[in-house]
Scaffold this motif. Structure first.
Motif, PDB file in Angstrom:
ATOM      1  N   GLU A   1       0.853  -1.178   0.000  1.00 15.10           N
ATOM      2  CA  GLU A   1       0.000   0.000   0.000  1.00 15.10           C
ATOM      3  C   GLU A   1       0.898   1.239   0.000  1.00 15.10           C
ATOM      4  OE1 GLU A   1      -2.475  -0.711   3.463  1.00 15.10           O
ATOM      5  OE2 GLU A   1      -4.033  -1.569   2.180  1.00 15.10           O
ATOM      6  N   PRO A   2       0.336   2.416  -0.228  1.00 17.88           N
ATOM      7  CA  PRO A   2       1.185   3.611  -0.298  1.00 17.88           C
ATOM      8  C   PRO A   2       2.057   3.839   0.926  1.00 17.88           C
ATOM      9  CG  PRO A   2      -0.985   4.088  -1.176  1.00 17.88           C
ATOM     10  CD  PRO A   2      -1.057   2.706  -0.606  1.00 17.88           C
ATOM     11  N   GLU A   3       1.555   3.472   2.114  1.00 14.21           N
ATOM     12  CA  GLU A   3       2.308   3.751   3.333  1.00 14.21           C
ATOM     13  C   GLU A   3       2.767   2.494   4.073  1.00 14.21           C
ATOM     14  OE1 GLU A   3       3.235   6.699   4.113  1.00 14.21           O
ATOM     15  OE2 GLU A   3       2.032   7.788   2.628  1.00 14.21           O
ATOM     16  N   SER A   4       2.601   1.311   3.458  1.00 16.83           N
ATOM     17  CA  SER A   4       2.989   0.093   4.170  1.00 16.83           C
ATOM     18  C   SER A   4       3.205  -1.056   3.200  1.00 16.83           C
ATOM     19  CB  SER A   4       1.912  -0.299   5.192  1.00 16.83           C
ATOM     20  OG  SER A   4       0.728  -0.707   4.545  1.00 16.83           O
ATOM     21  N   ALA A   5       3.849  -2.092   3.711  1.00 17.01           N
ATOM     22  CA  ALA A   5       4.030  -3.341   2.964  1.00 17.01           C
ATOM     23  C   ALA A   5       3.943  -4.498   3.949  1.00 17.01           C
ATOM     24  CB  ALA A   5       5.366  -3.353   2.241  1.00 17.01           C
ATOM     25  N   THR A   6       3.366  -5.597   3.481  1.00 19.51           N
ATOM     26  CA  THR A   6       3.216  -6.784   4.321  1.00 19.51           C
ATOM     27  C   THR A   6       3.941  -7.942   3.665  1.00 19.51           C
ATOM     28  OG1 THR A   6       1.042  -6.039   5.071  1.00 19.51           O
ATOM     29  CG2 THR A   6       1.582  -8.349   5.431  1.00 19.51           C
ATOM     30  N   LEU A   7       4.780  -8.633   4.423  1.00 27.15           N
ATOM     31  CA  LEU A   7       5.485  -9.795   3.898  1.00 27.15           C
ATOM     32  C   LEU A   7       5.477 -10.919   4.916  1.00 27.15           C
ATOM     33  CD1 LEU A   7       9.285  -9.407   4.280  1.00 27.15           C
ATOM     34  CD2 LEU A   7       7.847  -7.428   4.675  1.00 27.15           C
TER      35      LEU A   7
ATOM     36  N   GLN B   1      11.139 -29.966   7.802  1.00 31.92           N
ATOM     37  CA  GLN B   1      10.486 -31.065   7.102  1.00 31.92           C
ATOM     38  C   GLN B   1      10.377 -32.312   7.963  1.00 31.92           C
ATOM     39  OE1 GLN B   1      11.966 -31.697   3.146  1.00 31.92           O
ATOM     40  NE2 GLN B   1      10.790 -33.560   2.819  1.00 31.92           N
ATOM     41  N   ALA B   2      11.368 -32.551   8.821  1.00 31.37           N
ATOM     42  CA  ALA B   2      11.365 -33.758   9.636  1.00 31.37           C
ATOM     43  C   ALA B   2      10.164 -33.808  10.572  1.00 31.37           C
ATOM     44  CB  ALA B   2      12.662 -33.855  10.439  1.00 31.37           C
ATOM     45  N   ASN B   3       9.751 -32.648  11.072  1.00 30.66           N
ATOM     46  CA  ASN B   3       8.638 -32.592  12.013  1.00 30.66           C
ATOM     47  C   ASN B   3       7.378 -31.983  11.413  1.00 30.66           C
ATOM     48  OD1 ASN B   3       9.921 -33.580  14.562  1.00 30.66           O
ATOM     49  ND2 ASN B   3      11.299 -31.868  14.132  1.00 30.66           N
ATOM     50  N   GLN B   4       7.418 -31.677  10.095  1.00 32.34           N
ATOM     51  CA  GLN B   4       6.277 -31.106   9.378  1.00 32.34           C
ATOM     52  C   GLN B   4       5.823 -29.790  10.003  1.00 32.34           C
ATOM     53  OE1 GLN B   4       4.669 -35.612   8.400  1.00 32.34           O
ATOM     54  NE2 GLN B   4       3.134 -34.038   8.694  1.00 32.34           N
ATOM     55  N   LEU B   5       6.801 -29.002  10.446  1.00 33.37           N
ATOM     56  CA  LEU B   5       6.528 -27.725  11.095  1.00 33.37           C
ATOM     57  C   LEU B   5       6.943 -26.568  10.198  1.00 33.37           C
ATOM     58  CD1 LEU B   5       7.811 -28.386  14.731  1.00 33.37           C
ATOM     59  CD2 LEU B   5       5.428 -28.037  14.049  1.00 33.37           C
ATOM     60  N   VAL B   6       6.133 -25.514  10.215  1.00 33.39           N
ATOM     61  CA  VAL B   6       6.488 -24.266   9.549  1.00 33.39           C
ATOM     62  C   VAL B   6       6.336 -23.135  10.559  1.00 33.39           C
ATOM     63  CG1 VAL B   6       5.986 -22.658   7.682  1.00 33.39           C
ATOM     64  CG2 VAL B   6       5.695 -25.118   7.309  1.00 33.39           C
ATOM     65  N   GLN B   7       7.431 -22.430  10.798  1.00 31.35           N
ATOM     66  CA  GLN B   7       7.399 -21.233  11.636  1.00 31.35           C
ATOM     67  C   GLN B   7       7.342 -20.011  10.715  1.00 31.35           C
ATOM     68  OE1 GLN B   7      10.079 -21.143  15.196  1.00 31.35           O
ATOM     69  NE2 GLN B   7      10.992 -22.927  14.215  1.00 31.35           N
ATOM     70  N   SER B   8       6.340 -19.162  10.930  1.00 31.70           N
ATOM     71  CA  SER B   8       6.152 -18.013  10.061  1.00 31.70           C
ATOM     72  C   SER B   8       6.056 -16.733  10.880  1.00 31.70           C
ATOM     73  CB  SER B   8       4.861 -18.164   9.239  1.00 31.70           C
ATOM     74  OG  SER B   8       4.911 -19.307   8.421  1.00 31.70           O
ATOM     75  N   ARG B   9       6.410 -15.636  10.225  1.00 31.78           N
ATOM     76  CA  ARG B   9       6.187 -14.312  10.776  1.00 31.78           C
ATOM     77  C   ARG B   9       5.572 -13.454   9.680  1.00 31.78           C
ATOM     78  NH1 ARG B   9       7.150 -17.063  14.327  1.00 31.78           N
ATOM     79  NH2 ARG B   9       8.675 -16.890  16.019  1.00 31.78           N
ATOM     80  N   LYS B  10       4.399 -12.925   9.945  1.00 34.81           N
ATOM     81  CA  LYS B  10       3.834 -11.907   9.080  1.00 34.81           C
ATOM     82  C   LYS B  10       4.361 -10.570   9.580  1.00 34.81           C
ATOM     83  CE  LYS B  10      -0.404 -12.305   7.688  1.00 34.81           C
ATOM     84  NZ  LYS B  10      -0.211 -12.384   6.213  1.00 34.81           N
ATOM     85  N   ILE B  11       4.994  -9.817   8.719  1.00 36.94           N
ATOM     86  CA  ILE B  11       5.643  -8.559   9.099  1.00 36.94           C
ATOM     87  C   ILE B  11       4.977  -7.420   8.344  1.00 36.94           C
ATOM     88  CG2 ILE B  11       7.821  -7.309   9.240  1.00 36.94           C
ATOM     89  CD1 ILE B  11       9.235 -10.048   9.044  1.00 36.94           C
ATOM     90  N   VAL B  12       4.469  -6.459   9.084  1.00 38.38           N
ATOM     91  CA  VAL B  12       3.843  -5.288   8.489  1.00 38.38           C
ATOM     92  C   VAL B  12       4.767  -4.097   8.714  1.00 38.38           C
ATOM     93  CG1 VAL B  12       1.823  -3.779   8.437  1.00 38.38           C
ATOM     94  CG2 VAL B  12       1.542  -6.229   8.914  1.00 38.38           C
ATOM     95  N   LEU B  13       5.296  -3.559   7.610  1.00 34.49           N
ATOM     96  CA  LEU B  13       6.222  -2.437   7.651  1.00 34.49           C
ATOM     97  C   LEU B  13       5.481  -1.165   7.271  1.00 34.49           C
ATOM     98  CD1 LEU B  13       9.103  -4.103   5.602  1.00 34.49           C
ATOM     99  CD2 LEU B  13       8.899  -4.024   8.085  1.00 34.49           C
ATOM    100  N   SER B  14       5.591  -0.142   8.093  1.00 34.70           N
ATOM    101  CA  SER B  14       5.018   1.163   7.762  1.00 34.70           C
ATOM    102  C   SER B  14       6.014   2.244   8.159  1.00 34.70           C
ATOM    103  CB  SER B  14       3.690   1.372   8.490  1.00 34.70           C
ATOM    104  OG  SER B  14       3.894   1.573   9.875  1.00 34.70           O
TER     105      SER B  14
END
Length: 245
Positions: free
Chosen positions: A161-167, A174-187
């Protein structure tokens, strides 16, 4: 960052959850769940801010919920009709509620919030114990696609967006079928982190958990519109049924 717990995702994202996912129309989900509920009552695992539970309740279905996050449930309570939904705060792996239900459901990949196979197996078992004869357990989940990860990681932009970005940034175990994620909102004024960890499972693994719990696969569709599930499907609705006797 404190240790990741069952309530962490909800507690951190509660204030912006509805804004982040406002594009998700619950109409098809509510229509199908209402059909499956029959005379009810129904139970939502991970009821959150009531994105599905509230319109389902508005159709006359008696809806109960479980959620680990008091912050998410507080948002639910602020909405019209939110006080009409009985919610238990706790780990939904234990299905910590009283009574029996015609339908129990976990939408939008919520089942994967249970981070071990033992927790997921326990949840199936507890669900089976809370279903009425002929009752159903519905899971909405994605089909794991490991090609999305490059050497166990992934970074991608989801919104600009004009004043922010989300990534999003992901680490894959893979061994434990786990995914650690972070949604990061930059403004221009802040950097906000929203953590989520999941343990994914393939449909065949879920089917085996169901069999161990005494549940039978009744339907598997690609989406809430009941489109056929195929080898090209990226998500699934799996509906397991408790035998009548």
């Amino acid at each position: 960052m404190d240790a990741y717990e069952a309530c962490t995702y909800g507690d951190r994202i509660a204030g912006v959850y509805d804004d982040l996912y406002e594009q998700l129309d619950p109409g098809d989900a509510v229509a199908l769940l209402s059909d499956l509920a029959g005379a009810g009552p129904v139970l939502e695992l991970g009821v959150g801010t009531g994105r599905i539970a509230l319109p389902l309740r508005a159709r006359g279905v008696e809806v109960h919920g479980v959620d680990a996050s008091t912050a998410m449930v507080a948002r639910l309570r602020e909405k019209p009709g939110g006080a009409d939904i009985r919610v238990v705060i706790g780990d939904f792996a234990d299905v910590p509620v009283e009574g029996s239900f015609s339908l129990i459901y976990a939408a939008f990949n919520t089942f994967f919030a249970l981070l071990t196979q033992d927790d997921q197996v326990r949840c199936f078992s507890r669900v089976a114990n809370r279903l009425l004869p002929g009752g159903r357990f519905l899971i909405e989940a994605f089909i794991p696609d490991l090609t999305r990860f490059d050497r166990g990681q992934r970074t991608y932009v989801t919104k600009i967006e004009p004043e922010s970005a989300t990534l999003n940034v992901d680490l894959h175990d893979q061994a434990n079928q786990l995914v650690q994620s972070r949604k990061i909102v930059l403004s221009k004024d802040s950097i906000d982190f929203f953590p989520v960890t999941i343990r994914y499972a393939y449909p065949a693994e879920l089917d085996l958990m169901a069999r161990l719990a005494g549940l039978d696969l009744e339907h598997r569709w690609e989406d809430w519109k009941r489109h056929a599930f195929t080898a090209r499907s990226e998500q699934h609705l799996s509906i397991y049924r408790r035998p009548e006797t």
